[in-house]
Design a protein around this motif. Structure first.
Motif, PDB file in Angstrom:
ATOM      1  N   CYS A   1       1.005  -1.375   0.122  1.00 21.02           N
ATOM      2  CA  CYS A   1      -0.064  -0.475   0.042  1.00 21.02           C
ATOM      3  C   CYS A   1       1.025   1.093  -0.028  1.00 21.02           C
ATOM      4  O   CYS A   1       2.130   1.219   0.327  1.00 21.02           O
ATOM      5  N   ARG A   2       0.072   2.364  -0.160  1.00 23.11           N
ATOM      6  CA  ARG A   2       1.055   3.841   0.016  1.00 23.11           C
ATOM      7  C   ARG A   2       0.260   4.655   1.265  1.00 23.11           C
ATOM      8  O   ARG A   2      -0.684   4.607   0.600  1.00 23.11           O
TER       9      ARG A   2
ATOM     10  N   GLU B   1      -9.300   0.753   6.933  1.00 24.54           N
ATOM     11  CA  GLU B   1      -9.852   0.437   8.677  1.00 24.54           C
ATOM     12  C   GLU B   1      -9.778  -1.445   8.786  1.00 24.54           C
ATOM     13  O   GLU B   1      -9.965  -1.639  10.299  1.00 24.54           O
ATOM     14  N   SER B   2      -9.459  -1.734   8.153  1.00 23.10           N
ATOM     15  CA  SER B   2      -9.501  -3.464   8.429  1.00 23.10           C
ATOM     16  C   SER B   2      -7.953  -3.698   9.080  1.00 23.10           C
ATOM     17  O   SER B   2      -7.893  -4.284   9.775  1.00 23.10           O
ATOM     18  N   LEU B   3      -7.253  -2.920   8.160  1.00 24.58           N
ATOM     19  CA  LEU B   3      -5.330  -2.651   9.188  1.00 24.58           C
ATOM     20  C   LEU B   3      -5.850  -2.592  10.381  1.00 24.58           C
ATOM     21  O   LEU B   3      -5.285  -3.054  11.202  1.00 24.58           O
ATOM     22  N   LEU B   4      -5.882  -0.887  10.572  1.00 21.89           N
ATOM     23  CA  LEU B   4      -6.373   0.028  12.172  1.00 21.89           C
ATOM     24  C   LEU B   4      -7.017  -1.018  13.247  1.00 21.89           C
ATOM     25  O   LEU B   4      -6.763  -1.290  14.023  1.00 21.89           O
ATOM     26  N   ALA B   5      -8.117  -2.244  12.745  1.00 19.14           N
ATOM     27  CA  ALA B   5      -9.008  -3.135  13.262  1.00 19.14           C
ATOM     28  C   ALA B   5      -8.201  -4.302  13.368  1.00 19.14           C
ATOM     29  O   ALA B   5      -8.001  -4.904  15.149  1.00 19.14           O
TER      30      ALA B   5
ATOM     31  N   ARG C   1      -8.684   2.521  -1.212  1.00 22.27           N
ATOM     32  CA  ARG C   1      -8.674   1.358  -0.182  1.00 22.27           C
ATOM     33  C   ARG C   1      -9.113   1.881   1.323  1.00 22.27           C
ATOM     34  O   ARG C   1      -8.243   0.369   2.305  1.00 22.27           O
ATOM     35  N   ALA C   2     -10.031   2.305   1.508  1.00 26.80           N
ATOM     36  CA  ALA C   2     -11.111   2.348   2.566  1.00 26.80           C
ATOM     37  C   ALA C   2     -11.208   1.260   3.129  1.00 26.80           C
ATOM     38  O   ALA C   2     -10.590   0.955   4.718  1.00 26.80           O
TER      39      ALA C   2
END
Length: 254
Positions: free
Chosen positions: A147-148, A169-173, A164-165
């Motif tokens: 990702c960038r 969101e999934s990364l933070l979760a 890539r919203a």
């Protein structure tokens, strides 16, 4: 005579109202004067600090001994701390009469390093960029790739492209779930290059495949249960596929 009595009564009523107003103003003025003159900061107590020193935190607040305890803006002070000292993730400020201000801070550590355009951006578990380093100076932090980051800057939250919203969101979760389960130290990398599956290198032995927008606290409990079950030999490596809609998890050796 009746008219004169009515006029006198009306005049007394107006003077009575004016007297009450002046009394209220005088009392308010006395209270403000007392707060200004007597409640001044004589002691600043810092708690929760680890990475930063007490003096660094006090300097970042801009506070000085003698500042008025009630006129200071707690919210502006907290915002300054979060910006100037990026490893601080939460601030709680309390006034303790007559002259003490307590500042309790919560600090975080870097969890990921995203290498981009000649810089390594260190990211906390809550998605805040806490430091900018050279790529060779990122230490043994887990790597974020595929990702960038958009306009990365220290003390700001990470942002990915609009399309890539779901990934952001999934990364933070996922980071929150890993941090809550005390599993972050076992992560070597998180890969977002596949728009259908989130992949994570884990325990230096496994690639863990996860769906986006999943219940990650539940997934991490399931992952730990798999590793604790004894069904995977201690010398085995491979892929743990946790993407099944039926909740079934598959281990593929290799």
């Amino acid at each position: 005579m009746a008219r004169r009595r009515n006029r006198n009564r009306h005049r007394r009523g107006r003077f009575g109202f004016l007297y009450k107003m002046l009394s209220v103003l005088a009392i308010c003025g006395a209270i403000i004067a007392a707060l200004t003159l007597f409640f001044r900061v004589d002691s600043i107590v810092i708690t929760g600090e680890e990475r930063y020193s007490e003096q660094e935190i006090v300097d970042a607040t801009g506070l000085r001994i003698g500042d008025n305890l009630f006129l200071l803006n707690k919210y502006a002070i907290a915002e300054d701390l979060l910006k100037k000292l990026p490893y601080i993730t939460a601030v709680r400020i309390n006034r303790e009469l007559p002259d003490t201000l307590t500042i309790d801070v919560t600090e975080s550590a870097a969890a990921l390093a995203a290498v981009q355009d000649g810089s390594a951006w260190l990211i906390s578990p809550d998605g805040k960029i806490v430091e900018q380093r050279t790529p060779g100076d990122a230490g043994k932090l887990a790597e974020l790739d595929g990702c960038r980051l958009l306009a990365p800057s220290v003390s700001t939250q990470i942002a990915l492209e609009t399309e890539r919203a779901d990934q952001q969101e999934s990364l933070l979760a996922l980071l929150a779930a890993l941090d809550g389960a005390d599993m972050l130290q076992n992560v070597q990398a998180i890969h977002l290059d596949d728009l259908t599956v989130l992949r994570m290198d884990y325990a230096e032995r496994f690639t863990v495949e996860l769906p986006y927008n999943a219940n990650y606290p539940y997934k991490m409990r399931a992952l730990q249960a798999i590793l604790d079950s004894g069904r995977i030999e201690s010398n085995e490596t491979g892929t743990i596929r946790m993407t099944g809609s039926d909740g079934q998890n598959v281990f593929i050796k290799g």
